[in-house]
Design an enzyme around this catalytic site. Structure first.
Site, PDB file in Angstrom:
ATOM      1  N   LYS A  55       0.834  -1.203   0.000  1.00  0.00           N
ATOM      2  CA  LYS A  55       0.000   0.000   0.000  1.00  0.00           C
ATOM      3  C   LYS A  55       0.873   1.259   0.000  1.00  0.00           C
ATOM      4  CE  LYS A  55      -3.441   2.296   2.832  1.00  0.00           C
ATOM      5  NZ  LYS A  55      -4.375   2.202   3.939  1.00  0.00           N
TER       6      LYS A  55
ATOM      7  N   GLU B  40      10.792  -4.519   4.321  1.00  0.00           N
ATOM      8  CA  GLU B  40      10.948  -5.910   3.882  1.00  0.00           C
ATOM      9  C   GLU B  40      10.545  -6.063   2.421  1.00  0.00           C
ATOM     10  OE1 GLU B  40       9.364  -4.839   6.540  1.00  0.00           O
ATOM     11  OE2 GLU B  40       9.538  -6.200   8.246  1.00  0.00           O
TER      12      GLU B  40
ATOM     13  N   LYS C 126       9.474  -0.835  14.093  1.00  0.00           N
ATOM     14  CA  LYS C 126      10.018  -0.493  12.769  1.00  0.00           C
ATOM     15  C   LYS C 126      11.088   0.581  12.897  1.00  0.00           C
ATOM     16  CE  LYS C 126       5.886  -1.077   9.887  1.00  0.00           C
ATOM     17  NZ  LYS C 126       4.866  -0.361   9.116  1.00  0.00           N
TER      18      LYS C 126
ATOM     19  N   GLY D 125      -4.514  -2.146   5.094  1.00  0.00           N
ATOM     20  CA  GLY D 125      -3.731  -3.280   4.590  1.00  0.00           C
ATOM     21  C   GLY D 125      -4.392  -4.618   4.879  1.00  0.00           C
ATOM     22  N   ARG D 126      -4.813  -4.819   6.119  1.00  0.00           N
ATOM     23  CA  ARG D 126      -5.379  -6.119   6.491  1.00  0.00           C
ATOM     24  C   ARG D 126      -6.795  -6.310   5.963  1.00  0.00           C
ATOM     25  NH1 ARG D 126      -4.377  -2.690  10.499  1.00  0.00           N
ATOM     26  NH2 ARG D 126      -6.067  -1.956  11.842  1.00  0.00           N
TER      27      ARG D 126
ATOM     28  N   GLU E 221      -4.229  -7.031  14.834  1.00  0.00           N
ATOM     29  CA  GLU E 221      -3.748  -5.693  14.468  1.00  0.00           C
ATOM     30  C   GLU E 221      -4.882  -4.677  14.612  1.00  0.00           C
ATOM     31  OE1 GLU E 221      -0.352  -5.157  11.589  1.00  0.00           O
ATOM     32  OE2 GLU E 221      -1.905  -4.190  10.411  1.00  0.00           O
TER      33      GLU E 221
ATOM     34  N   HIS F 237      -4.603 -33.317  17.188  1.00  0.00           N
ATOM     35  CA  HIS F 237      -3.422 -34.081  17.605  1.00  0.00           C
ATOM     36  C   HIS F 237      -2.295 -33.147  18.017  1.00  0.00           C
ATOM     37  CE1 HIS F 237      -5.151 -37.897  16.372  1.00  0.00           C
ATOM     38  NE2 HIS F 237      -5.748 -37.189  15.412  1.00  0.00           N
TER      39      HIS F 237
HETATM   40  O1  F6P Z   1       3.136  -4.027   9.776  1.00  0.00           O
HETATM   41  C1  F6P Z   1       2.000  -3.306   9.643  1.00  0.00           C
HETATM   42  C2  F6P Z   1       1.562  -3.043   8.255  1.00  0.00           C
HETATM   43  O2  F6P Z   1       1.444  -1.679   8.132  1.00  0.00           O
HETATM   44  C3  F6P Z   1       0.270  -3.760   7.927  1.00  0.00           C
HETATM   45  O3  F6P Z   1      -0.827  -3.136   8.452  1.00  0.00           O
HETATM   46  C4  F6P Z   1       0.317  -3.803   6.452  1.00  0.00           C
HETATM   47  O4  F6P Z   1      -0.593  -4.702   5.936  1.00  0.00           O
HETATM   48  C5  F6P Z   1       1.751  -4.204   6.261  1.00  0.00           C
HETATM   49  O5  F6P Z   1       2.458  -3.502   7.256  1.00  0.00           O
HETATM   50  C6  F6P Z   1       2.324  -3.942   4.902  1.00  0.00           C
HETATM   51  O6  F6P Z   1       2.232  -2.590   4.539  1.00  0.00           O
HETATM   52  P1  F6P Z   1       2.343  -2.148   3.024  1.00  0.00           P
HETATM   53  O7  F6P Z   1       1.186  -2.749   2.282  1.00  0.00           O
HETATM   54  O8  F6P Z   1       2.293  -0.666   3.032  1.00  0.00           O
HETATM   55  O9  F6P Z   1       3.635  -2.664   2.488  1.00  0.00           O
END
Ligand code: F6P
Length: 782
Positions: free
Chosen positions: A381, A387, A689, A446-447, A533, A564
């Site tokens: 987003k 990462e 972060k 995002g979620r 979250e 199990h």
């Molecule tokens: O770690 C939190 C977060 O902001 C999530 O809410 C989000 O889905 C994810 O990191 C990835 O963010 P982005 O889509 O901006 O890379």
């Protein structure tokens, strides 16, 4: 400094006013002034820090009020309980008349301060103006974020008005009579057993709901019809239906980020164009424009019209993203993998997800892929997530290593799914923003983004757009139900209210999702992020710490694997609220000739058995009657009385998955609305972060010093804020020196720059041979 002085004066003023007002302070409910200078050790107030003098008085008064409650009436039977309840109600109403002055703590400078400031001013305004806060879920203050306390005063003299109106009730929902009635009722429920409740025919006939094939049975909750009535009253008090409407209408209910929350618009029907406007933009029209773009593009790739840099068909899709940009799409992918329509549509293609920044994840994702046939979908987003961006650069380098350092490689092999506000970053990366950029909007969390381009692009590339559309239709069906069905028969609302009941009134803080469908193996992980979250908060939307438990710990596994693994604890250890999800028909039915039952029947026998085993348990008498030796009896008793809900759906299709997704998204929102928390921001992920960036910079400095051999080998080269961190960082930096990129002499790619990959294995990598499908539109006939 100014800020500190103002806070100190405000605190003092409030304390003096409260102490000087006989009959106002400390009657039953505590007056607490919350500020970072006052630290409490009370578990419910730990984060708020109540001043010690006030806190002592509060404790005294609370113990008085608890004594009163315990002696006010028996809670042994429903009749007794209702008598006790009326008396309790009177006491509650009295409680509500006493002042509760909670101010949000001041947090870190910058954004947190702005939110604190706004929340404080809004709180004071509400106290003084008598506005019903519940009808205004989006506090939009005119007070500028930088306004000083004097300016705020000038805009309404809030402190003075606040003090003169100090007798108003607390905005915390836990102070409401509806909440207190539920607390009282919970005492009665604690005296019941599901073994008995399940024998009540009327109760069992009431405690289910259906919608469009989804069957919810909640008769194994530790609740009765009275519980439900009280929960509906609480929902009314919290204006739940109005809050739901505000969300669907695009009001900016995510007030800390000043954003609307419109994942429902992502699956709205085309006929709804023109009904949801955000900042003057037609949200549904935007959504359909992008969906059309995705349909055209993905069909182009699947037909072979759109090809890779060297002219080969694009068959491998690597979706690079993390968190909400990964978990939802992966959960849906796992469902469709074995869904007959999905598995047929995906023949000849592959989809993998690259989420972790761990280089091992890179290797696992693309070690056996042919780069010339691979399309990389960057899902982010913000297009800034560390990462994701490192993995994106790694994949870019991987493609360059095989096809040459040409910008066209990126334009032909990369697409981006990101927020419109990230357009420049997408362009800077080298992606063709005209044709290969699929946008979504700030109002998609995002979620909550699986229905946006984040899920639509990778999944339509693999399974075709038509199947993804069925998923959207399923979600839409549940959205409409959530918006319009009466609370008593509304599946997501029932789930949410029962979630609040279990967590805040019965104290069950852990919850598990148990799909009896292997294809839902990634649903628990998605729910974990979605809910933890969203509702992992401790601050109400008024900027006041909650004084009631919110935000469950979620985990899960498909049944029967979980049986199990951790079911021992579910049956005999702590009580965990369980969601069982089963299907009438399997995606893949299987029945061996010499077996009397299908494999699906075997699976479903477990699905039906477990909820009853958890609910009814097994008494010592029952164990004894089985001839068990006396000394072993206590070890074999199941106390039962463990709550669960069961969902039964016709079949795990794309449509049903959309329904499931929407149901769980709306459960989360319902709980947040009742708890008065903002389920749509995620400030809690920021601090970690930020610290990771600091440490990364320390690594950079240390690696440079190591390279230049400016420091003696035994010398500590990393400095940190505390000795423990310093010691472990130095241990790592010294021992990993050999492994670092510089030490191996590899180049480092930076944004837009073409350098050689630092991944050793790719240098000798030979792409595997693949069979061409001879232009059959990527499909094999059945
Ligand atoms: O770690 C939190 C977060 O902001 C999530 O809410 C989000 O889905 C994810 O990191 C990835 O963010 P982005 O889509 O901006 O890379």
């Amino acid at each position: 400094m100014m800020i500190r002085i103002h806070r100190w004066i405000l605190t003092l003023l409030l304390e003096m006013a409260v102490l000087a007002t006989p009959g106002l302070a400390f009657q039953n409910v505590p007056v607490s002034i919350v500020g970072s200078s006052c630290r409490s050790h009370h578990p419910l107030q730990r984060s708020s820090g109540i001043c010690s003098s006030l806190y002592a008085a509060q404790q005294q008064e609370q113990s008085k009020s608890t004594e009163g409650t315990t002696t006010s009436g028996s809670t042994d039977s429903p009749t007794d309980s209702s008598n006790g309840q009326e008396e309790g109600e009177e006491a509650d109403v009295k409680n509500l008349r006493v002042p509760q002055v909670h101010l949000p703590p001041r947090l870190a400078p910058g954004v947190a301060w702005q939110h604190h400031h706004r929340a404080t001013v809004q709180l004071v305004r509400d106290h003084t103006s008598g506005i019903n806060k519940q009808q205004q879920p989006t506090p939009q203050l005119e007070v500028s974020a930088e306004a000083t306390d004097e300016e705020a005063d000038a805009q309404g003299n809030p402190v003075g008005r606040f003090l003169s109106n100090i007798g108003r009730s607390s905005p915390l929902v836990s102070a409401s009579p509806e909440w207190k009635r539920l607390q009282q009722h919970a005492k009665y429920i604690q005296s019941t057993h599901l073994r008995d409740l399940l024998q009540d025919t009327e109760r069992c006939q009431e405690m289910y709901a259906t919608h469009d094939g989804v069957y919810l049975d909640y008769s194994r909750q530790r609740a009765d019809l009275e519980t439900m009535r009280l929960l509906f009253e609480l929902a009314e008090k919290q204006n739940l239906k109005q809050q739901i409407e505000a969300m669907f209408d695009g009001e900016k209910i995510n007030f800390t980020e000043e954003r609307a929350v419109l994942h429902t618009a992502l699956r709205a029907d085309r006929s709804k164009i023109g009904t949801v406007m955000v900042d003057g933009v037609d949200a549904v029209q935007e959504v359909h424009e992008v969906l059309d773009q995705i349909q055209e593009f993905t069909q182009g790739v699947r037909s072979g019209a759109i090809r890779g840099y060297t002219g080969k068909r694009l068959r491998n899709i690597v979706s690079v993203g993390i968190g909400g940009s990964y978990l939802g799409p992966e959960f849906l992918h796992e469902v469709l993998k074995t869904e007959p329509e999905g598995s047929n549509a995906a023949l000849g293609y592959s989809l993998r997800f690259l989420a972790n920044v761990d280089p091992v994840d890179v290797e696992r994702t693309c070690a056996d892929l042919d780069p010339e046939e691979t399309m990389i979908v960057i899902v982010s987003k913000t297009f800034t997530t560390a990462e994701t961006m490192l993995n994106a650069r790694t994949m870019r380098q991987w493609l360059w290593d095989f096809m040459g350092n040409d910008k066209e490689v990126v334009r032909k092999h990369f697409v981006a799914c990101a927020s419109v506000s990230a357009t420049d970053k997408v362009r800077d990366f080298g992606i063709d923003t005209e044709n290969r950029f699929f946008r979504f909007w700030d109002w998609v969390g995002g979620r909550y983004s699986v229905c946006s381009a984040a899920g639509a692009v990778p999944l339509s590339l693999l399974y075709g757009f038509d199947l993804f559309e069925k998923f959207l239709q399923g979600a839409r069906s549940m959205d409409e139900h959530f918006r319009s069905a009466p609370m008593e028969k509304n599946i997501p609302i029932l789930m949410g209210l029962l979630g609040v009941w279990n967590m805040s009134f019965l104290g069950y803080n852990t919850r598990t999702t148990l799909p009896y469908a292997e294809a839902l193996l990634k649903l628990p992980a998605h729910i974990q992020q979605l809910d933890m979250e969203s509702n992992g908060k401790s601050m109400t939307k008024f900027g006041i710490p909650v004084d009631y438990p919110v935000g469950e710990i979620d985990f899960g596994e498909p049944g029967t694997n979980g049986q199990h693994s951790f079911y021992q604890l579910l049956h005999m250890g702590q009580t965990v609220a369980c969601d069982f999800i089963g299907f009438v028909q399997s995606q893949q039915d299987l029945c061996l000739d010499d077996e009397k039952l299908s494999s699906h029947d075997e699976l479903m026998a477990n699905f039906f058995a477990q909820p009853d085993a958890l609910a009814t348990g097994k008494t010592a008498e029952q164990v004894r009657s089985e001839g068990v030796k006396d000394e072993l009896i206590p070890h074999k008793v199941f106390e039962g009385n463990r709550p669960s809900i069961s969902f039964l759906l016709p079949k795990l299709t794309a449509y049903a998955t959309g329904q499931l997704l929407s149901m769980y998204e709306h459960r989360t929102a319902t709980q947040g609305f009742i708890w008065d928390i903002n389920s749509f921001d995620q400030w809690g992920v920021e601090l970690g972060k930020k610290l990771a960036i600091d440490i990364r910079n320390k690594f950079l400095k240390a690696r440079n010093e190591q390279k230049e051999e400016r420091r003696a080998e035994e010398e500590d080269i990393v400095e940190a804020d505390n000795p423990a961190t310093e010691r472990i960082l130095n241990y790592y930096v010294k021992n990993s020196a050999e492994e670092s990129g510089e030490a191996r002499g590899f180049g480092r790619g930076s944004s837009g720059e073409a350098t050689s990959s630092s991944r050793k294995s790719q240098r000798e990598h030979v792409p595997p041979e693949r069979n061409d499908l001879c232009g059959k539109n990527g499909k094999l006939s059945r």
